[in-house]
Design a protein around this motif. Structure first.
Motif: not given
Length: 129
Positions: A39-42, A113-119, A56-59
């Protein structure tokens, strides 16, 4: 800028990518870091794959447009995902976005295997003018 798509086969046309893109007479190149559903708030999204892919596409669009480039000039787009199966279950969203912007890019999909946090999905692009 001049662009030439190299496709020795036809089968990739249904998969929203090309085998190679040659670009000449480029004025500038934008290398975009992986964009995710943050989000815009990180805050990292905890939503399902379809929602995260849409965010992700919008960002990615926002970064490209804020830099003064156009999505239609993406020449390379790498997709990182924690689940290829989940990603491909909502791949129509990605394909519709590519078609809407007339994107013809070289592309690689990588399951990690993983991306940052819950992504769950990350889009990394190279765009030219």
């Amino acid at each position: 800028m001049e662009r030439r798509v190299i496709n020795p086969w036809k089968w990739q046309d249904d998969r929203s990518y090309v085998q190679a893109v040659e670009v000449t007479n480029v004025m500038s190149t934008l290398y975009v870091s992986g964009q995710t559903a943050i989000s815009d708030d990180g805050i990292s999204s905890t939503a399902d794959m379809r929602t995260q892919l849409s965010e992700a596409i919008a960002n990615l669009e926002k970064v490209i447009e804020d830099a003064g480039y156009e999505c239609g000039n993406i020449v390379r787009l790498n997709i990182y995902t924690t689940s290829s199966e989940e990603l491909f279950s909502c791949f129509d969203l990605f394909q519709n976005w590519c078609n809407r912007h007339h994107i013809k890019q070289a592309s690689t999909v990588l399951e990690v295997q993983a991306l940052y946090e819950t992504l769950k999905v990350e889009l990394e692009a190279t765009v030219v003018k």
